[in-house]
Scaffold this motif. Sequence first.
Motif, mmCIF file in Angstrom:
data_model
loop_
_atom_site.group_PDB
_atom_site.id
_atom_site.type_symbol
_atom_site.label_atom_id
_atom_site.label_comp_id
_atom_site.label_asym_id
_atom_site.label_seq_id
_atom_site.Cartn_x
_atom_site.Cartn_y
_atom_site.Cartn_z
ATOM 1 N N VAL A 31 -25.422 14.943 -15.628
ATOM 2 C CA VAL A 31 -24.750 14.381 -14.278
ATOM 3 C C VAL A 31 -23.291 14.765 -13.853
ATOM 4 C CG1 VAL A 31 -25.949 12.126 -14.971
ATOM 5 C CG2 VAL A 31 -23.559 12.504 -15.692
ATOM 6 N N VAL A 32 -22.672 15.918 -14.418
ATOM 7 C CA VAL A 32 -21.563 16.599 -14.051
ATOM 8 C C VAL A 32 -21.511 17.838 -13.264
ATOM 9 C CG1 VAL A 32 -20.121 14.950 -15.508
ATOM 10 C CG2 VAL A 32 -20.836 17.032 -16.185
ATOM 11 N N LYS A 38 -18.905 20.088 -19.871
ATOM 12 C CA LYS A 38 -20.260 19.999 -20.384
ATOM 13 C C LYS A 38 -21.124 20.705 -19.226
ATOM 14 C CE LYS A 38 -22.274 15.763 -19.141
ATOM 15 N NZ LYS A 38 -22.535 14.403 -19.207
ATOM 16 N N ASP A 70 -27.955 8.731 -14.692
ATOM 17 C CA ASP A 70 -27.541 8.229 -16.090
ATOM 18 C C ASP A 70 -28.612 7.009 -16.237
ATOM 19 O OD1 ASP A 70 -24.812 8.888 -16.220
ATOM 20 O OD2 ASP A 70 -24.276 7.467 -14.832
ATOM 21 N N SER A 88 -22.541 10.591 -22.153
ATOM 22 C CA SER A 88 -21.362 10.295 -22.544
ATOM 23 C C SER A 88 -21.768 9.212 -23.566
ATOM 24 C CB SER A 88 -20.328 9.716 -21.583
ATOM 25 O OG SER A 88 -20.455 8.551 -21.459
ATOM 26 N N LYS A 91 -22.665 5.673 -22.793
ATOM 27 C CA LYS A 91 -24.121 5.395 -22.434
ATOM 28 C C LYS A 91 -25.237 5.394 -23.404
ATOM 29 C CE LYS A 91 -22.743 7.618 -18.257
ATOM 30 N NZ LYS A 91 -22.404 8.664 -17.475
ATOM 31 N N ASN A 143 -15.223 16.199 -23.684
ATOM 32 C CA ASN A 143 -14.669 16.308 -22.316
ATOM 33 C C ASN A 143 -13.162 16.119 -22.473
ATOM 34 O OD1 ASN A 143 -13.962 16.105 -19.722
ATOM 35 N ND2 ASN A 143 -15.371 15.018 -18.896
ATOM 36 N N ARG A 166 -15.002 0.457 -11.271
ATOM 37 C CA ARG A 166 -16.286 1.131 -11.836
ATOM 38 C C ARG A 166 -16.215 1.600 -13.122
ATOM 39 N NH1 ARG A 166 -18.222 6.171 -14.308
ATOM 40 N NH2 ARG A 166 -20.245 5.815 -14.259
ATOM 41 N N GLN A 168 -18.741 3.107 -16.893
ATOM 42 C CA GLN A 168 -19.917 3.384 -17.400
ATOM 43 C C GLN A 168 -20.696 2.153 -18.058
ATOM 44 O OE1 GLN A 168 -19.553 7.240 -19.556
ATOM 45 N NE2 GLN A 168 -17.661 6.695 -19.722
ATOM 46 N N PHE A 189 -22.955 7.318 -12.500
ATOM 47 C CA PHE A 189 -21.876 8.428 -12.233
ATOM 48 C C PHE A 189 -22.070 8.856 -10.662
ATOM 49 C CE2 PHE A 189 -20.115 12.670 -12.947
ATOM 50 C CZ PHE A 189 -18.653 12.208 -12.995
ATOM 51 N N ASN A 206 -11.597 7.911 -15.882
ATOM 52 C CA ASN A 206 -12.218 9.063 -16.157
ATOM 53 C C ASN A 206 -11.470 10.317 -16.531
ATOM 54 O OD1 ASN A 206 -14.967 10.663 -16.078
ATOM 55 N ND2 ASN A 206 -15.459 8.982 -14.677
ATOM 56 N N ILE A 231 -13.808 10.255 -23.136
ATOM 57 C CA ILE A 231 -15.168 10.836 -22.752
ATOM 58 C C ILE A 231 -15.621 12.067 -23.304
ATOM 59 C CG2 ILE A 231 -16.955 11.243 -20.784
ATOM 60 C CD1 ILE A 231 -15.278 9.490 -18.891
ATOM 61 N N TYR A 233 -19.516 13.521 -25.476
ATOM 62 C CA TYR A 233 -20.946 13.574 -25.289
ATOM 63 C C TYR A 233 -21.601 13.719 -26.520
ATOM 64 C CZ TYR A 233 -19.136 14.631 -20.700
ATOM 65 O OH TYR A 233 -18.412 14.542 -19.435
HETATM 66 C C1 LMR Z 1 -19.290 8.699 -16.204
HETATM 67 O O1 LMR Z 1 -20.138 8.273 -15.939
HETATM 68 O O2 LMR Z 1 -17.860 8.398 -15.924
HETATM 69 C C2 LMR Z 1 -19.128 9.932 -17.066
HETATM 70 O O3 LMR Z 1 -19.888 9.607 -18.307
HETATM 71 C C3 LMR Z 1 -20.058 11.219 -16.568
HETATM 72 C C4 LMR Z 1 -19.946 12.353 -17.615
HETATM 73 O O4 LMR Z 1 -21.123 12.563 -17.963
HETATM 74 O O5 LMR Z 1 -18.992 12.984 -17.885
#
Ligand code: LMR
Length: 328
Positions: A31-32, A38, A70, A88, A91, A143, A166, A168, A189, A206, A231, A233
């Motif tokens: 997603v980034v 990542k 996500d 992450s 999640k 990260n 906001r 996660q 995200f 973040n 954060i 993964y």
């Molecule tokens: C987020 O949703 O803020 C992070 O997990 C995004 C990510 O994958 O670094």
Amino acid sequence: MRFAGVIAAALIGLGTSVAAAEPIKIKFSHVVADSTPKGQGALMFKAEVEKRLAGKVVVEVYPNSSLFGDAKEMEALALGDVQMIAPSLSKFDRYTKKLQVFDLPFLFDDIAAIDRFQKSKVGRELLDAVKAKGYKGLAYWHNGMKQLSANKPLRVPADAKGVKFRIQPSDVLLAQFQALGANPQKMAFAEVYQALQTGTVDGQENTWSNIYSQKFFEVQKYITESNHGVIDYMIVTNTKFWEGLPADIRTELEKIMAEVTDHVNKTAGEINERDKQRIVAAKTSEIITLGKEQQAQWRKAMEPVYKKFEPGIGADLIKAALASNSTN
Ligand code: LMR
């Protein structure tokens, strides 16, 4: 006729063997942005695989939620629509309580402590936390530490009262912001930039690399360098897919993953520092640094979270994670 039949059979045979020689495809969805730790790791994995397993395996990388965001990527992996994802650790909340340990606020002093924990026996065992659901954890990628951003200055915990953040999809993060009297909102995200821009939410947490690459700093007046959490993964694949691979190919993929992991984890800090400096240079947000005393206040305000989640995570696991802060 007989001769034609033989030729036809031979052609069909040839067709099958051509099909069998098709390279294995690994779709790697995340997603980034490509520029983040990542994103860079996924591209390095692709490059190494396609060099060392040329003609046997191809890797297609889909960054920036371009294939799955996500909300859908875990299901897509279970269904075989992708073969590798790197959510992450926050999640996995719907799948296991164990990984919630990584979301506890102010648990790890820094990324070095997290690295020690992930490499420990207990940390490595957590790669199997979602095994029962058909997922295989291959590695942890760093990260970095999280910072708070908002459109108002956040210096002391009371400043966060009533602020819409906001988060996660993690119940620990929900509780963390509720402990501050803030209004947390779980959100994918890919939706965060717009939500910040339109005022659906006032703030978020973040890493520097995500704040920079998603341009959050352009729509947030203040960033508090709080380093209050992490954060990181887990690279996950579908167990059935992984175990169905020819053994020699799987072994080489595991070797490549270990090398890429080493590289990502050694360079994540530099990438985050580079992006922090870019944000500082852009001068669109004021950076607030916390003194020791102020940081202690944030830590104390978030402390109730520990009691709430200890039964699910396990006191021993929390103790082991805390122990990684010491190098002895
Ligand atoms: C987020 O949703 O803020 C992070 O997990 C995004 C990510 O994958 O670094």
